[in-house]
Design a protein around this motif. Sequence first.
Motif, PDB file in Angstrom:
ATOM      1  N   UNK A   1       6.524  10.017  -4.310  1.00 37.66           N
ATOM      2  CA  UNK A   1       6.808  11.291  -3.651  1.00 37.66           C
ATOM      3  C   UNK A   1       8.312  11.524  -3.521  1.00 37.66           C
ATOM      4  N   UNK A   2       9.050  10.478  -3.231  1.00 34.45           N
ATOM      5  CA  UNK A   2      10.502  10.615  -3.123  1.00 34.45           C
ATOM      6  C   UNK A   2      11.100  11.114  -4.442  1.00 34.45           C
ATOM      7  N   UNK A   3      10.595  10.604  -5.546  1.00 32.97           N
ATOM      8  CA  UNK A   3      11.077  11.046  -6.861  1.00 32.97           C
ATOM      9  C   UNK A   3      10.759  12.530  -7.068  1.00 32.97           C
TER      10      UNK A   3
ATOM     11  N   UNK B   1       9.117  13.548   8.278  1.00 30.63           N
ATOM     12  CA  UNK B   1       9.174  14.515   9.374  1.00 30.63           C
ATOM     13  C   UNK B   1      10.426  14.337  10.222  1.00 30.63           C
ATOM     14  N   UNK B   2      10.909  13.109  10.306  1.00 30.96           N
ATOM     15  CA  UNK B   2      12.100  12.852  11.115  1.00 30.96           C
ATOM     16  C   UNK B   2      13.311  13.566  10.537  1.00 30.96           C
TER      17      UNK B   2
ATOM     18  N   UNK C   1       2.276  18.338   9.408  1.00 28.06           N
ATOM     19  CA  UNK C   1       2.923  18.058   8.123  1.00 28.06           C
ATOM     20  C   UNK C   1       2.992  16.545   7.938  1.00 28.06           C
ATOM     21  N   UNK C   2       2.150  15.980   7.078  1.00 29.16           N
ATOM     22  CA  UNK C   2       2.167  14.524   6.884  1.00 29.16           C
ATOM     23  C   UNK C   2       3.371  14.096   6.060  1.00 29.16           C
ATOM     24  N   UNK C   3       4.000  13.004   6.458  1.00 30.52           N
ATOM     25  CA  UNK C   3       5.116  12.479   5.674  1.00 30.52           C
ATOM     26  C   UNK C   3       4.579  11.885   4.373  1.00 30.52           C
ATOM     27  N   UNK C   4       5.483  11.563   3.468  1.00 34.22           N
ATOM     28  CA  UNK C   4       5.059  11.096   2.145  1.00 34.22           C
ATOM     29  C   UNK C   4       4.234   9.819   2.224  1.00 34.22           C
ATOM     30  N   UNK C   5       4.606   8.923   3.134  1.00 35.61           N
ATOM     31  CA  UNK C   5       3.856   7.673   3.261  1.00 35.61           C
ATOM     32  C   UNK C   5       2.425   7.949   3.706  1.00 35.61           C
ATOM     33  N   UNK C   6       2.292   8.796   4.721  1.00 36.81           N
ATOM     34  CA  UNK C   6       0.962   9.136   5.213  1.00 36.81           C
ATOM     35  C   UNK C   6       0.188   9.936   4.171  1.00 36.81           C
TER      36      UNK C   6
ATOM     37  N   UNK D   1       0.823  -1.213   0.000  1.00 37.01           N
ATOM     38  CA  UNK D   1       0.000   0.000   0.000  1.00 37.01           C
ATOM     39  C   UNK D   1       0.858   1.264   0.000  1.00 37.01           C
ATOM     40  N   UNK D   2       1.802   1.344   0.920  1.00 41.59           N
ATOM     41  CA  UNK D   2       2.490   2.612   1.162  1.00 41.59           C
ATOM     42  C   UNK D   2       3.727   2.812   0.294  1.00 41.59           C
ATOM     43  N   UNK D   3       4.538   1.769   0.101  1.00 41.99           N
ATOM     44  CA  UNK D   3       5.816   1.942  -0.600  1.00 41.99           C
ATOM     45  C   UNK D   3       5.671   2.507  -2.014  1.00 41.99           C
ATOM     46  N   UNK D   4       4.752   2.008  -2.854  1.00 40.67           N
ATOM     47  CA  UNK D   4       4.655   2.578  -4.209  1.00 40.67           C
ATOM     48  C   UNK D   4       4.337   4.078  -4.207  1.00 40.67           C
TER      49      UNK D   4
END
Length: 311
Positions: free
Chosen positions: A29-31, A73-74, A100-105, A21-24
């Motif tokens: 977002x990382x890209x 966020x970390x 601020x939600x992280x990319x996964x969230x 669910x989260x990794x793809x």
Amino acid sequence: QDLLVGPYGIITMAITYAIAIILPITATFFIAFAVMEDSGYLPRLATMLNRVFRAIGLNGKAVLPMVLGLGCDTMATLTARIMDTRKERIIVTLLLALGVPCSAQLGVILGMFGKQPIEALLIWIAVLTGVMLFVGYISSKIVPGQDSDFILEIPPLRLPQLSNILIKTMGRIEWYLKEAVPLFILGTLVLFTADKLKLLPLIEKAASPVIVNFLGLPAKAAESFIIGFLRRDYGAAGLFALQEQGMLNTEQVVVSLTTITLFIPCIANLFVIIKERGLKTALIITAFVFPFSIMVGGLLHHLLSWLRVFN
């Protein structure tokens, strides 16, 4: 066998949430963030938004940790060091921990809103923006210290280099797999143990006045908020599963996602806050964020119900 493939199994829950669910979504977002970083756009964004951040006791430099917070966020809390005064670093840390939600969230949240009317997403954005501006403004008046001048070197714009994008993206994916997945497994083990000890029904019953009556959510949502203590994106993934099962209507999606977005920082971020700002500041931030998120969610639920926005 239940530990691996049961309702709260490592494979059926932890690995499914973290990898399928989260990794793809996170990788996408990382890209995007790598492209923004490598193009030299972020310093220009800081310059454009300097006046906005001045209203909450910060300056344009705060754009950098805020945008990075949409990745993690970390890591963003560590970059709060670029702020020149202790007051500014505390405010940035608070806002990162709060809204601020992280990319996964964020990926899971946008995935959920993709199946809802556009009004739901707009309400979520409006509430978060209002909360961030309000808390930032109040913090700028309460937190002692001085504001700093805005001085930032603007690098030239350039076309992002594919090699740089790949290196940054793969580095962040590696970090995600090493830091996040173990916490997903830990969260699943907590739920598995609680289920075997028959604690989940007790927790749901104890949380019912808040979850059901105040937030207007199904009692099952308590599980998502329990694991949200470990990682907010894991909690959001739990809400995603509830939506897929047809247990959340549009109003409940908005309320639950607003609450989980404003929820307490994940364990990794909390440790970094302690390291960077000190234990006292970390405890104060956590003690504020947790009840505040519930309060905002409850008020939003009652307001939406009263206005019959989605009825």
